[in-house]
Motif scaffolding. Sequence first.
Motif, PDB file in Angstrom:
ATOM      1  N   ARG A  60      -3.482   9.063  -5.355  1.00 58.84           N
ATOM      2  CA  ARG A  60      -4.927   9.627  -4.887  1.00 58.84           C
ATOM      3  C   ARG A  60      -4.926  10.591  -4.113  1.00 58.84           C
ATOM      4  N   LEU A  61      -6.028  11.333  -3.962  1.00 62.59           N
ATOM      5  CA  LEU A  61      -6.149  12.467  -3.150  1.00 62.59           C
ATOM      6  C   LEU A  61      -7.152  12.179  -2.000  1.00 62.59           C
ATOM      7  N   ILE A  62      -7.004  12.742  -0.626  1.00 58.38           N
ATOM      8  CA  ILE A  62      -7.901  13.003   0.115  1.00 58.38           C
ATOM      9  C   ILE A  62      -7.989  14.318   0.644  1.00 58.38           C
ATOM     10  N   LEU A  63      -9.221  14.964   0.271  1.00 54.39           N
ATOM     11  CA  LEU A  63      -9.137  16.451   0.743  1.00 54.39           C
ATOM     12  C   LEU A  63     -10.089  16.508   1.781  1.00 54.39           C
ATOM     13  N   THR A  64      -9.851  17.450   2.657  1.00 56.51           N
ATOM     14  CA  THR A  64     -10.980  17.900   3.868  1.00 56.51           C
ATOM     15  C   THR A  64     -10.850  19.165   4.192  1.00 56.51           C
ATOM     16  N   MET A 123       0.869  -1.146   0.008  1.00 60.89           N
ATOM     17  CA  MET A 123       0.121  -0.006   0.042  1.00 60.89           C
ATOM     18  C   MET A 123       0.819   1.288   0.089  1.00 60.89           C
ATOM     19  N   SER A 124       0.480   2.171  -0.642  1.00 55.31           N
ATOM     20  CA  SER A 124       1.093   3.553  -0.685  1.00 55.31           C
ATOM     21  C   SER A 124       1.193   4.291   0.525  1.00 55.31           C
ATOM     22  N   ALA A 125       2.260   5.076   0.615  1.00 55.02           N
ATOM     23  CA  ALA A 125       2.257   5.832   1.810  1.00 55.02           C
ATOM     24  C   ALA A 125       1.261   6.833   2.001  1.00 55.02           C
ATOM     25  N   LEU A 126       0.890   7.174   3.117  1.00 54.71           N
ATOM     26  CA  LEU A 126      -0.111   8.255   3.395  1.00 54.71           C
ATOM     27  C   LEU A 126       0.616   9.341   3.802  1.00 54.71           C
ATOM     28  N   VAL A 127       0.560  10.476   3.339  1.00 54.78           N
ATOM     29  CA  VAL A 127       1.085  11.841   3.649  1.00 54.78           C
ATOM     30  C   VAL A 127       0.126  12.771   3.864  1.00 54.78           C
ATOM     31  N   LEU A 128       0.262  13.574   5.199  1.00 57.86           N
ATOM     32  CA  LEU A 128      -0.790  14.383   5.724  1.00 57.86           C
ATOM     33  C   LEU A 128      -0.120  15.597   5.826  1.00 57.86           C
ATOM     34  N   LEU A 129      -1.081  16.619   4.898  1.00 57.19           N
ATOM     35  CA  LEU A 129      -0.748  18.085   4.838  1.00 57.19           C
ATOM     36  C   LEU A 129      -1.809  18.886   5.674  1.00 57.19           C
ATOM     37  N   HIS A 130      -1.242  19.648   6.621  1.00 59.63           N
ATOM     38  CA  HIS A 130      -1.986  20.465   7.721  1.00 59.63           C
ATOM     39  C   HIS A 130      -2.582  21.874   7.117  1.00 59.63           C
ATOM     40  N   GLY A 131      -3.261  22.443   7.666  1.00 60.40           N
ATOM     41  CA  GLY A 131      -3.816  23.709   7.483  1.00 60.40           C
ATOM     42  C   GLY A 131      -2.862  25.003   7.771  1.00 60.40           C
ATOM     43  N   LEU A 139      -2.884  22.908  -1.532  1.00 57.49           N
ATOM     44  CA  LEU A 139      -1.359  22.453  -1.946  1.00 57.49           C
ATOM     45  C   LEU A 139      -1.627  21.173  -2.513  1.00 57.49           C
ATOM     46  N   ALA A 140      -2.145  20.098  -1.916  1.00 58.51           N
ATOM     47  CA  ALA A 140      -2.353  18.874  -2.619  1.00 58.51           C
ATOM     48  C   ALA A 140      -3.074  18.899  -3.969  1.00 58.51           C
ATOM     49  N   LEU A 141      -4.119  19.660  -4.272  1.00 59.49           N
ATOM     50  CA  LEU A 141      -4.411  19.922  -5.516  1.00 59.49           C
ATOM     51  C   LEU A 141      -3.541  20.296  -6.522  1.00 59.49           C
TER      52      LEU A 141
END
Length: 242
Positions: free
Chosen positions: A87-91, A1-9, A73-75
């Motif tokens: 893939r993207l997860i956007l919150t 499974m690919s690494a999960l990277v979390l970008l804060h606000g 930034l993720a986009l």
Amino acid sequence: MSALVLLHGWGLSHRVWAPLLAALPGHAMLTPDLPGHGDAPRAGPRLADWSDAVAAGLPKGCTLAGWSLGALLALDIARRHPDKVARLILTGASPRFTATDDWPCALAADTLRDFRTAFAAEPDATQRRFVALQALGDHARRNVTQTLTAALTPADTAHREALADGLALLADTDLRPILPAIAQPVRLLHGARDALMPVAAAEHLADALPHARLSIFADSGHAPFLSRPDDFATLVEGARHD
């Protein structure tokens, strides 16, 4: 499974992810600080400068999860560095945080202008106001406020210019034109009571992005990963297998 990277606000640091990390034990995760936040060096003033700085530290084919400014930034990273993002997860996301005549589902332009003016004069108080806005409407408002406050990047001389740059990015960035070019699957997660960014912004993203799905947390504000970390983690797990 690919690494999960979390970008804060904006104005925060990687520490904001602690409750979610606890709900996702045993996973390969990276939580970099945004440029000029936490321990990260400042980048240039443009969104591309920030995106390139973050992308340089990403593994290829990662799942990139961005929240608020981190979602912008993720986009941009997904468009400009597609080999890095599977893939993207956007919150709490929006392609544009400032309202215009043709974009009502955002903060009023004078609200962000006032934030920028206030930050220049009273940065600490402005950060506290921003935290209060992010927690507004959440059923776990007190806990969300405490966690956000503990994760703030200090508005001291080492960070103040980068934090001002971040507010400028929130005020000026408009990624609506690039949305049809985002080829990666996108999972959108949004709080129904988000007082910072209306659900309508996430609904627009769900319609405009070619491969997007939207899930809404009925009792959460701008940071559902703090008020409902276990439920949020379940959706993140599902998104990683989309």
